[in-house]
Design an enzyme around this catalytic site. Structure first.
Site, mmCIF file in Angstrom:
data_model
loop_
_atom_site.group_PDB
_atom_site.id
_atom_site.type_symbol
_atom_site.label_atom_id
_atom_site.label_comp_id
_atom_site.label_asym_id
_atom_site.label_seq_id
_atom_site.Cartn_x
_atom_site.Cartn_y
_atom_site.Cartn_z
ATOM 1 N N ASP A 230 -9.148 6.918 9.165
ATOM 2 C CA ASP A 230 -10.124 5.889 8.794
ATOM 3 C C ASP A 230 -10.220 4.786 9.837
ATOM 4 O O ASP A 230 -11.173 4.006 9.818
ATOM 5 C CB ASP A 230 -9.732 5.270 7.443
ATOM 6 C CG ASP A 230 -10.734 4.231 6.972
ATOM 7 O OD1 ASP A 230 -11.930 4.566 6.902
ATOM 8 O OD2 ASP A 230 -10.331 3.088 6.676
ATOM 9 N N GLY B 237 -11.404 1.217 4.431
ATOM 10 C CA GLY B 237 -10.258 0.848 3.608
ATOM 11 C C GLY B 237 -10.550 -0.181 2.533
ATOM 12 O O GLY B 237 -9.999 -0.113 1.440
ATOM 13 N N ALA B 238 -11.404 -1.140 2.831
ATOM 14 C CA ALA B 238 -11.702 -2.206 1.861
ATOM 15 C C ALA B 238 -13.068 -2.026 1.209
ATOM 16 O O ALA B 238 -13.506 -2.883 0.452
ATOM 17 C CB ALA B 238 -11.637 -3.562 2.552
ATOM 18 N N ILE C 93 0.825 -1.207 0.000
ATOM 19 C CA ILE C 93 0.000 0.000 0.000
ATOM 20 C C ILE C 93 0.858 1.255 0.000
ATOM 21 O O ILE C 93 0.670 2.152 -0.818
ATOM 22 C CB ILE C 93 -0.968 -0.019 1.206
ATOM 23 C CG1 ILE C 93 -1.965 -1.176 1.043
ATOM 24 C CG2 ILE C 93 -1.715 1.313 1.322
ATOM 25 C CD1 ILE C 93 -2.860 -1.408 2.231
ATOM 26 N N HIS D 249 -13.715 3.133 8.954
ATOM 27 C CA HIS D 249 -12.925 1.967 8.527
ATOM 28 C C HIS D 249 -13.382 1.492 7.138
ATOM 29 O O HIS D 249 -13.833 0.352 6.954
ATOM 30 C CB HIS D 249 -13.042 0.833 9.545
ATOM 31 C CG HIS D 249 -11.871 -0.107 9.511
ATOM 32 N ND1 HIS D 249 -11.350 -0.681 10.640
ATOM 33 C CD2 HIS D 249 -11.116 -0.572 8.501
ATOM 34 C CE1 HIS D 249 -10.329 -1.454 10.315
ATOM 35 N NE2 HIS D 249 -10.171 -1.397 9.009
ATOM 36 N N CYS E 120 -4.849 5.405 7.360
ATOM 37 C CA CYS E 120 -5.841 4.479 6.799
ATOM 38 C C CYS E 120 -5.335 3.048 6.935
ATOM 39 O O CYS E 120 -5.716 2.174 6.149
ATOM 40 C CB CYS E 120 -6.103 4.811 5.332
ATOM 41 S SG CYS E 120 -6.840 6.423 5.052
ATOM 42 N N ALA E 121 -4.490 2.803 7.934
ATOM 43 C CA ALA E 121 -3.855 1.484 8.086
ATOM 44 C C ALA E 121 -4.467 0.706 9.245
ATOM 45 O O ALA E 121 -5.274 -0.198 9.040
ATOM 46 C CB ALA E 121 -2.351 1.648 8.276
ATOM 47 N N ARG E 122 -4.066 1.050 10.464
ATOM 48 C CA ARG E 122 -4.525 0.356 11.662
ATOM 49 C C ARG E 122 -4.718 1.373 12.783
ATOM 50 O O ARG E 122 -3.888 2.264 12.977
ATOM 51 C CB ARG E 122 -3.510 -0.699 12.126
ATOM 52 C CG ARG E 122 -3.403 -1.922 11.227
ATOM 53 C CD ARG E 122 -4.593 -2.843 11.429
ATOM 54 N NE ARG E 122 -4.479 -4.071 10.652
ATOM 55 C CZ ARG E 122 -4.935 -4.214 9.408
ATOM 56 N NH1 ARG E 122 -5.515 -3.198 8.800
ATOM 57 N NH2 ARG E 122 -4.806 -5.376 8.780
ATOM 58 N N GLU F 96 -13.037 0.265 17.928
ATOM 59 C CA GLU F 96 -14.115 0.449 16.955
ATOM 60 C C GLU F 96 -15.326 -0.391 17.341
ATOM 61 O O GLU F 96 -15.151 -1.460 17.912
ATOM 62 C CB GLU F 96 -13.614 0.076 15.551
ATOM 63 C CG GLU F 96 -12.488 0.984 15.073
ATOM 64 C CD GLU F 96 -11.950 0.594 13.694
ATOM 65 O OE1 GLU F 96 -12.365 -0.464 13.155
ATOM 66 O OE2 GLU F 96 -11.107 1.332 13.160
ATOM 67 N N ASP G 226 11.299 2.952 5.982
ATOM 68 C CA ASP G 226 10.972 1.548 6.189
ATOM 69 C C ASP G 226 12.282 0.788 6.327
ATOM 70 O O ASP G 226 12.921 0.458 5.326
ATOM 71 C CB ASP G 226 10.152 0.993 5.025
ATOM 72 C CG ASP G 226 9.594 -0.404 5.313
ATOM 73 O OD1 ASP G 226 10.223 -1.127 6.116
ATOM 74 O OD2 ASP G 226 8.550 -0.767 4.748
#
Length: 529
Positions: A260, A285-286, A156, A283, A234-236, A265, A175
């Site tokens: 997000d 994202g998907a 991503i 949430h 928008c990850a975790r 949650e 990273d």
């Protein structure tokens, strides 16, 4: 022909159901509308495979009810609702669908970024709901020329970088677990200095959620950021400390945030929602038609393959079959993964190679041991993205050499496994063995003879072998209320010593810094097994 029963516990796209229904050797039961609990337990009692999403807790009562279960497919990435250890104990394979929502998450990130710089939701609400036309209230900024910091450059993060470049942004990524050329080949700057990210105009995070990344952005990091920074997640949930985020937004240090995901949650009572400089989504994202279709079709195909026993795509665990693995091998598999995991925590950096060497009859299982080592090593950085099926493929994709060999038993141990992890920063070599039936021990670290159980919170402290060091270390730990549970010491012939200190309490960065400042200290690392 005996049919295998697949139960779909939650709603998936119709395309996935069609794939299942079209297979002659599959009996499919759509239980998405069956109430969770006892009603669902009756349906899954004779299921061979189940497909779940987040609403279904695959916990002890569920597993106890599903007596015939062979595999679970989590239709999505996260497996927080699945008791993986419980599944492993029962020999149930757990799979997920890790890449189907990649583009959806990438595009949502860009949507949040654009919304933050132009305040689209607020301008929309003022005009549509309040019927007020005030263009002067909504003076935004452009993405062009802004510096974007991307934390995590996997599937991503890398695609976000490509799209940001198309907006003519200046993009830099952090990273430590990728080779720099993965970024630089795309025209994106690569840094090993996290402060370079904190100096960016906009920061977005795309990492797994683990002990290293939880609260990765906290008060100290926000304090280093430029005034008016924009943060995207928008990850975790939990990668940004929500209390620190709230304070930063409230004070104006953070100009805007696009969020997000939340630590807890559904987040309907989260105080971040009180602020007028944050853009939130539940949430999503998907949540695209394309993503949901991909998730459903990939989950259905994985369930069919698992039902037939042909393969287990993206398996997150590996059941040990009684008739294939001798009992003495099992603890070595677990030990191998722990050694790989420990090595990756101590020797952080972009992996160059992972070498596995065995001595003794355990060498007959070298390939399996290597797989467990690679999973352990990559878990530190990739989390759920790496598993026993794809581990060596993922390593190869990242340019990591996997080397394994057996050698004559000269160590004095009946069996011994040695893992050598080489990164762009350093080399670490750790050896372990099993005593009695299943007593795991690390017996050597970088040529220092040691005897320590690979378990719990441990500090690895290397120092010049001079008087008083142990006392100084003990005083610092005592100062920070850290209790020592075990202290193992190894010495070499070159005037150096290595202490492995098992502690009962979490060790802060501040404590590690104090230890590293001791005059005799050569290096200090903290790991949790």
């Amino acid at each position: 022909m005996e049919k295998k029963k697949i139960v779909v516990c939650d709603h998936i796209h119709e395309k996935g159901l069609e794939i299942l229904k079209n297979e002659q050797d599959i009996e499919v039961v759509n239980a998405a509308d069956v109430p969770k609990g006892e009603s669902l337990y009756k349906v899954v009692s004779d299921a061979d495979i189940v497909i779940t999403r987040s609403p279904t807790p695959v916990d002890e009562p569920f597993l106890e009810a599903a007596k015939n279960l062979k595999a679970i497919v989590r239709a999505g990435v996260g497996v927080d609702n699945v008791d993986i250890d419980g599944c492993s104990r029962r020999g149930i394979i757990v799979m997920n669908v890790p890449t189907a929502n990649t583009i959806a998450a990438v595009e949502l990130t860009m949507a949040h970024m654009l919304s933050c710089v132009r305040s689209f939701p607020y301008a929309h609400n003022q005009l549509k709901l309040e019927r007020i036309w005030k263009r002067e209230n909504w003076l935004g900024t452009e993405l062009k020329g802004k510096k974007l910091g991307i934390i995590g450059f996997g599937n991503i993060g890398s695609r976000v970088g490509i799209r940001a470049k198309a907006f003519e942004m200046d993009v830099i990524t952090y990273d430590p677990y990728i080779p720099p050329e993965k970024a630089t080949d795309l025209g994106i700057k690569y840094t090993t200095n996290f402060d370079d990210i904190l100096a960016c105009d906009i920061i977005t995070i795309h990492t797994p959620k683990n002990k290293e990344t939880i609260n990765m952005i906290d008060r100290d990091e926000i304090a280093k950021m430029k005034d008016g920074v924009i943060l995207i997640n928008c990850a975790r949930g939990g990668l940004y400390n929500e209390e620190a985020l709230y304070e930063g937004l409230k004070s104006g240090k953070i100009r805007f945030a696009g969020i997000d995901v939340f630590a807890k949650e559904p987040a309907t009572d989260n105080k971040l929602l009180e602020l007028d400089n944050i853009i939130v989504t539940p949430h999503l994202g998907a949540n695209t038609i394309e993503s949901q279709e991909k998730i459903a079709t990939q989950a259905a195909q994985a369930a069919i393959e698992a039902a037939r026993g042909s393969s287990y795509p993206n398996a997150l665990n590996l059941p040990i079959k009684e008739d294939e693995i001798p009992p003495f091998v099992r603890p070595y598999l677990e030990l191998s993964q722990k050694i790989g995991f420990l090595a990756a925590q101590v020797n952080k950096g972009a992996f160059k190679s992972i070498k596995v060497v065995t001595e003794g009859e355990i060498g007959e299982y070298l390939k399996s041991l290597t797989t467990f080592v690679v999973v352990g090593a990559l878990k530190e950085s990739l989390g759920e993205a790496v598993n026993y099926v794809n581990a060596e493929f993922v390593a190869k994709e990242r340019g990591i050499d996997i080397i394994n060999k057996t050698q004559p038993n000269t160590s004095g141990y009946k069996n011994k496994i040695t893992v050598k992890l080489t990164t762009d920063k350093d080399v670490i070599e750790i050896s372990g063995t099993i005593f009695e039936e299943s007593v795991q021990r690390i017996v050597e670290i970088n040529n220092f003879a040691i005897d320590v159980e690979p378990k719990g919170k441990m500090i690895l402290f290397k120092n010049t072998d001079v008087p008083g060091v142990i006392g100084q270390v003990g005083m610092i730990l005592a100062k920070h209320n850290i209790n020592i549970a075990d202290f193992r010491l190894g010495r070499d012939q070159h005037g150096q010593a290595l202490a492995v200190i098992i502690v009962d309490d979490d060790v802060s960065k501040e404590t590690l810094k104090e230890l590293s400042n001791l005059e005799a200290c050569i290096s200090v690392h903290y790991a949790i097994l």
